[in-house]
Design a protein around this motif. Structure first.
Motif, PDB file in Angstrom:
ATOM      1  N   ARG A 110       0.816  -1.212  -0.104  1.00  0.00           N
ATOM      2  CA  ARG A 110       0.181   0.100   0.169  1.00  0.00           C
ATOM      3  C   ARG A 110       0.855   1.191  -0.138  1.00  0.00           C
ATOM      4  NH1 ARG A 110      -5.513   1.129   3.168  1.00  0.00           N
ATOM      5  NH2 ARG A 110      -5.631   3.414   2.918  1.00  0.00           N
ATOM      6  N   ALA A 111       1.895   1.380   0.795  1.00  0.00           N
ATOM      7  CA  ALA A 111       2.887   2.388   0.781  1.00  0.00           C
ATOM      8  C   ALA A 111       3.443   2.664  -0.449  1.00  0.00           C
ATOM      9  CB  ALA A 111       3.922   2.302   2.039  1.00  0.00           C
ATOM     10  N   LEU A 112       3.851   1.661  -1.249  1.00  0.00           N
ATOM     11  CA  LEU A 112       4.670   1.727  -2.500  1.00  0.00           C
ATOM     12  C   LEU A 112       3.651   2.175  -3.450  1.00  0.00           C
ATOM     13  CD1 LEU A 112       6.938  -1.357  -2.061  1.00  0.00           C
ATOM     14  CD2 LEU A 112       7.468   1.095  -1.986  1.00  0.00           C
ATOM     15  N   MET A 113       2.702   1.656  -3.492  1.00  0.00           N
ATOM     16  CA  MET A 113       1.478   2.241  -4.614  1.00  0.00           C
ATOM     17  C   MET A 113       1.217   3.665  -4.043  1.00  0.00           C
ATOM     18  SD  MET A 113      -1.313  -0.938  -4.694  1.00  0.00           S
ATOM     19  CE  MET A 113      -2.392   0.306  -5.597  1.00  0.00           C
ATOM     20  N   ALA A 114       0.902   4.042  -3.016  1.00  0.00           N
ATOM     21  CA  ALA A 114       0.655   5.548  -2.648  1.00  0.00           C
ATOM     22  C   ALA A 114       1.807   6.447  -3.139  1.00  0.00           C
ATOM     23  CB  ALA A 114       0.577   5.897  -1.189  1.00  0.00           C
ATOM     24  N   ALA A 115       3.224   5.752  -2.973  1.00  0.00           N
ATOM     25  CA  ALA A 115       4.241   6.659  -3.490  1.00  0.00           C
ATOM     26  C   ALA A 115       4.546   6.752  -4.821  1.00  0.00           C
ATOM     27  CB  ALA A 115       5.585   6.071  -2.931  1.00  0.00           C
ATOM     28  N   LEU A 116       4.305   5.693  -5.631  1.00  0.00           N
ATOM     29  CA  LEU A 116       4.240   5.549  -7.102  1.00  0.00           C
ATOM     30  C   LEU A 116       3.004   6.622  -7.772  1.00  0.00           C
ATOM     31  CD1 LEU A 116       5.056   1.964  -7.979  1.00  0.00           C
ATOM     32  CD2 LEU A 116       6.512   3.866  -8.393  1.00  0.00           C
ATOM     33  N   ALA A 117       2.037   6.452  -7.100  1.00  0.00           N
ATOM     34  CA  ALA A 117       0.735   7.336  -7.676  1.00  0.00           C
ATOM     35  C   ALA A 117       1.125   8.749  -7.480  1.00  0.00           C
ATOM     36  CB  ALA A 117      -0.685   7.027  -7.181  1.00  0.00           C
ATOM     37  N   GLY A 118       1.658   9.092  -6.119  1.00  0.00           N
ATOM     38  CA  GLY A 118       1.926  10.497  -6.024  1.00  0.00           C
ATOM     39  C   GLY A 118       3.033  10.916  -6.936  1.00  0.00           C
ATOM     40  N   ALA A 119       4.112  10.244  -7.270  1.00  0.00           N
ATOM     41  CA  ALA A 119       5.213  10.780  -7.898  1.00  0.00           C
ATOM     42  C   ALA A 119       4.579  10.920  -9.569  1.00  0.00           C
ATOM     43  CB  ALA A 119       6.189   9.667  -7.793  1.00  0.00           C
ATOM     44  N   ALA A 120       3.698   9.942  -9.894  1.00  0.00           N
ATOM     45  CA  ALA A 120       2.999  10.030 -11.263  1.00  0.00           C
ATOM     46  C   ALA A 120       2.231  11.397 -11.434  1.00  0.00           C
ATOM     47  CB  ALA A 120       2.282   8.752 -11.490  1.00  0.00           C
ATOM     48  N   LEU A 121       1.299  11.655 -10.377  1.00  0.00           N
ATOM     49  CA  LEU A 121       0.525  12.723 -10.359  1.00  0.00           C
ATOM     50  C   LEU A 121       1.265  14.129 -10.304  1.00  0.00           C
ATOM     51  CD1 LEU A 121      -2.450  11.373  -8.009  1.00  0.00           C
ATOM     52  CD2 LEU A 121      -2.307  11.926 -10.503  1.00  0.00           C
ATOM     53  N   ALA A 122       2.286  14.049  -9.612  1.00  0.00           N
ATOM     54  CA  ALA A 122       3.138  15.527  -9.340  1.00  0.00           C
ATOM     55  C   ALA A 122       3.819  15.643 -10.503  1.00  0.00           C
ATOM     56  CB  ALA A 122       4.115  15.207  -8.195  1.00  0.00           C
ATOM     57  N   VAL A 123       4.491  14.538 -11.379  1.00  0.00           N
ATOM     58  CA  VAL A 123       5.349  15.023 -12.374  1.00  0.00           C
ATOM     59  C   VAL A 123       4.349  15.241 -13.680  1.00  0.00           C
ATOM     60  CG1 VAL A 123       6.590  13.591 -14.048  1.00  0.00           C
ATOM     61  CG2 VAL A 123       7.266  13.481 -11.717  1.00  0.00           C
ATOM     62  N   SER A 124       3.155  14.604 -13.640  1.00  0.00           N
ATOM     63  CA  SER A 124       2.193  14.954 -14.714  1.00  0.00           C
ATOM     64  C   SER A 124       1.718  16.547 -14.474  1.00  0.00           C
ATOM     65  CB  SER A 124       1.009  14.083 -14.486  1.00  0.00           C
ATOM     66  OG  SER A 124       1.193  12.594 -14.531  1.00  0.00           O
ATOM     67  N   GLY A 125       1.637  16.735 -13.350  1.00  0.00           N
ATOM     68  CA  GLY A 125       1.120  18.401 -13.453  1.00  0.00           C
ATOM     69  C   GLY A 125       2.405  19.083 -13.726  1.00  0.00           C
TER      70      GLY A 125
END
Length: 333
Positions: A60-75
């Motif tokens: 769960r922690a790794l999924m949250a980290a990956l999703a956060g990185a993806a969204l921030a870089v996308s923005g």
């Protein structure tokens, strides 16, 4: 970058250890190293602690980290491509479109790869529509893009509402409603593997071209003068951003404000150079979503959807960043 990396590591240890069954940071590190097969880390943890860390909280922690990185870089990438500091996957409709693709797949009984594929296809359509609307000649191209994004977002939001209305209220509707609010509650190692591949591909592609993002942020004329084909490069980067956003939406639902707030915060700390800004956004975005998910599952007995928390916290944080930049004599761009 070192500070962001340390913050992310601390957030990971905190997230994996926090919960109803608290696990000390030392035991968290020992359990993780032991699970990785590194000898000499047989600690004094219990079997319940090992199960909580290795089987439930770590993916769960790794999924949250990956999703956060993806969204921030996308923005960060979208803000550079559209030369508009108010652009994010939410504003230009990519998140709404990815949500529509996802709920449509859920309604017909699909999941896994089908869910991610549907989210990606719809998100890509939204990004292309906004680009086409941005070509309309007006006095303010930036305003045209923002308004175009609002229109596209509203259109796909309406389609999401339509699918929700048509969904079976006893079987499909609860799944759609919970998924739309954003949550990592269903995290598993299988879902983590499904998320890792597209996010890794998208981030590697964007990072490899991050110096070109600097050029594109200057405008098409300057990019063409330097020998770049701005239309082709912008299209390739938008495909990568759509993949990153759709991957996050597919596994966790809609998590708003991350792609808008985090790039501004990183820009305040490291400057506008995307060679540094993009890696910084990935690290800080990962830490931010990870901490929000930790709060969401520990602050009360019933888990709060993370999409609600990021919206409640993201809005005032963005206002504070805006005020700080304005008082410092700088524009948002």
């Amino acid at each position: 970058m070192t500070l962001f990396g340390l913050l992310l590591m601390c957030a990971l240890v905190l997230a994996v250890g926090a919960g109803r069954l608290g696990v000390s940071p030392l035991n968290v590190i020992s359990i993780v190293l032991n699970e990785l097969g590194i000898p000499g880390f047989e600690g004094s943890w219990t079997e319940k602690e090992r199960t909580a860390v290795a089987m439930i909280r770590a993916p769960r922690a790794l999924m949250a980290a990956l999703a956060g990185a993806a969204l921030a870089v996308s923005g960060a990438v979208l803000q550079a491509l559209f030369r508009n500091p108010l652009v994010s996957p939410d504003v230009i409709g990519v998140s709404s479109a990815a949500s529509f693709g996802g709920v449509l797949v859920i309604m017909i009984g699909g999941g896994g790869v089908a869910l991610m594929s549907g989210s990606f296809a719809a998100g890509l359509v939204a990004a292309l529509l906004v680009m086409l609307l941005g070509r309309i000649r007006t006095g303010s191209p930036v305003l045209t893009i923002v308004l175009g994004g609002i229109v596209v977002s509203a259109f796909f939001d309406a389609l999401v509402s339509l699918v929700t209305y048509l969904a079976d209220p006893y079987t499909t509707l609860p799944s759609i409603t919970f998924w739309l609010m954003g949550s990592f509650a269903s995290a598993s190692w299988e879902k983590l593997a499904l998320l890792t591949v597209p996010v890794a591909l998208g981030l590697l592609f964007v990072f490899a071209l991050r110096w070109r993002v600097n050029i594109l942020s200057l405008g098409d004329e300057e990019a063409s003068a330097l020998g770049m084909r701005p239309g082709l490069m912008r299209g390739a980067l938008i495909v990568a951003v759509s993949l990153l956003t759709a991957s996050s939406v597919a596994v966790a639902g809609v998590i708003g404000w991350v792609g808008l707030v985090i790039p501004h915060m990183v820009r305040l700390l490291v400057g506008p150079d995307h060679r540094v800004l993009l890696p910084g956004a990935a690290l800080l975005g990962a830490a931010y979503v990870l901490l929000m998910d930790t709060v969401a599952r520990t602050v009360v007995q019933v888990e709060v959807p993370i999409g609600i928390l990021t919206a409640v916290i993201g809005a005032p944080v963005f206002v504070a960043v805006l005020i700080k930049r304005t008082r410092g004599g700088r524009t948002l761009a």
